[in-house]
Scaffold this active site. Structure first.
Site, PDB file in Angstrom:
ATOM      1  CD  GLU A   1      -3.416   1.419   0.181  1.00 33.71           C
ATOM      2  OE1 GLU A   1      -2.611   0.955  -0.664  1.00 33.71           O
ATOM      3  OE2 GLU A   1      -3.371   1.131   1.386  1.00 33.71           O
TER       4      GLU A   1
ATOM      5  CG  ASP B   1       1.803   9.168   4.289  1.00 32.22           C
ATOM      6  OD1 ASP B   1       2.782   9.509   4.970  1.00 32.22           O
ATOM      7  OD2 ASP B   1       1.776   8.137   3.609  1.00 32.22           O
TER       8      ASP B   1
ATOM      9  CG  HIS C   1       0.770   2.316  -0.898  1.00 35.88           C
ATOM     10  ND1 HIS C   1       0.354   1.279  -0.078  1.00 35.88           N
ATOM     11  CD2 HIS C   1       1.783   2.908  -0.233  1.00 35.88           C
ATOM     12  CE1 HIS C   1       1.090   1.259   1.014  1.00 35.88           C
ATOM     13  NE2 HIS C   1       1.973   2.234   0.942  1.00 35.88           N
TER      14      HIS C   1
ATOM     15  CG  ASN D   1      -0.594  -1.680  -2.451  1.00 39.78           C
ATOM     16  OD1 ASN D   1       0.232  -0.765  -2.336  1.00 39.78           O
ATOM     17  ND2 ASN D   1      -1.749  -1.676  -1.823  1.00 39.78           N
TER      18      ASN D   1
HETATM   19  C1  GLP Z   1       3.588   3.302   4.197  1.00 34.06           C
HETATM   20  C2  GLP Z   1       3.712   4.790   3.882  1.00 34.06           C
HETATM   21  C3  GLP Z   1       4.379   5.045   2.552  1.00 34.06           C
HETATM   22  C4  GLP Z   1       5.639   4.207   2.459  1.00 34.06           C
HETATM   23  C5  GLP Z   1       5.294   2.742   2.492  1.00 34.06           C
HETATM   24  C6  GLP Z   1       6.498   1.838   2.430  1.00 34.06           C
HETATM   25  O1  GLP Z   1       2.375   2.732   3.893  1.00 34.06           O
HETATM   26  N1  GLP Z   1       2.464   5.478   3.922  1.00 34.06           N
HETATM   27  O2  GLP Z   1       4.644   6.424   2.406  1.00 34.06           O
HETATM   28  O3  GLP Z   1       6.327   4.511   1.271  1.00 34.06           O
HETATM   29  O4  GLP Z   1       4.582   2.458   3.673  1.00 34.06           O
HETATM   30  O5  GLP Z   1       7.087   1.691   3.689  1.00 34.06           O
HETATM   31  P1  GLP Z   1       8.529   1.118   3.937  1.00 34.06           P
HETATM   32  O6  GLP Z   1       9.483   2.158   3.508  1.00 34.06           O
HETATM   33  O7  GLP Z   1       8.608   0.870   5.418  1.00 34.06           O
HETATM   34  O8  GLP Z   1       8.629  -0.133   3.129  1.00 34.06           O
END
Ligand code: GLP
Length: 239
Positions: free
Chosen positions: A141, A66, A136, A134
């Site tokens: 989402e 993404d 995702h 959440n």
């Molecule tokens: C973001 C990214 C995800 C990621 C998530 C968790 O929203 N788009 O791909 O897995 O956050 O992030 P973190 O690893 O910093 O907890």
């Protein structure tokens, strides 16, 4: 799904071993990569192994999950910058074979430019995922259709709030992102999900033992034949 509970340090080592095995067997493997704080330990370990000559990305191709929409090129918080700084500049992958989705990938005639590029490269061999609080995955989402391909997505207020820590205020956090869809992720031949910390515990419980529902995007992974989940004891405390 195979669930492995280990310390973050061990998780980085075990996950890196999966890349070493894959690239040893298939040097031109196609890797699905992720951003966020979760993969940082793994990326450091991959850079270390690459430097030590234990694995090479010279023939690999990567597709990131993404990217924020609307950040100027070179913005410190863009996922392109994140990947350059935390992985690509430390390994021998040819930068022209590192793909990050953008507007152009979802605005072509059939809206499936990124998925088509992945298919042309031979499909993703190993997709790395973190997980949002959440549930995702990528920026898919809750309520994103399981049949979705790479698309422009609205970020929920809770995701924008969680990501505010990287920006100077919530107003600066983009409201949209381009993300691989759920179908795009599920098409990968193998999936590796890492969850670290207590904030992920409920999302991980719902992913592993809750119903398969679009309300918890990661729960779709129960339907994939080759998923390995690495969790630390805090993230695994409700399993
Ligand atoms: C973001 C990214 C995800 C990621 C998530 C968790 O929203 N788009 O791909 O897995 O956050 O992030 P973190 O690893 O910093 O907890």
């Amino acid at each position: 799904m195979k669930v492995i509970v280990q310390s973050p340090e061990q998780i980085a080592k075990l996950a890196a071993e999966q890349y070493r095995a894959l690239l040893g067997e298939k040097p031109n493997a196609v890797l699905g990569l992720a951003t966020g704080s979760t993969p940082l330990g793994l990326y450091r370990e991959l850079a270390r192994l690459n430097k030590a000559g234990a694995l090479s990305f010279a023939r690999a191709t990567s597709f990131n999950l993404d990217e924020y929409d609307g950040l100027p090129a070179g913005h410190a918080q863009s996922y392109r910058t994140f990947m350059d700084e935390n992985l690509f500049s430390h390994i021998d992958i040819p930068i022209e074979r590192t793909y990050i989705p953008g507007r152009a990938d979802v605005s072509d005639a059939d809206g499936q430019g990124y998925d088509a590029a992945i298919a042309r490269a031979g499909g993703i061999d190993l997709q790395l995922l973190g997980i949002g609080n959440n549930g995702h995955i990528g920026f898919n989402e809750p309520c994103t259709p399981f049949g979705s391909r790479t698309h422009l997505a609205e970020l929920t207020p809770s995701t924008r709030e969680a990501n505010t820590r990287f920006f100077s205020s919530i107003g600066e956090v983009p409201t949209q992102a381009i993300t691989m869809g759920i179908r795009t992720v599920m098409n990968a031949r193998a999936i590796l999900l890492i969850a670290l910390g207590a904030a992920k515990a409920e999302a991980l419980r719902a992913t592993v033992s809750g119903p398969v529902t679009e309300l918890v995007p990661a729960s779709v992974l129960q339907l994939h034949p080759n998923v390995t989940i690495y969790a630390d004891s805090d993230a695994a405390k409700l399993l």
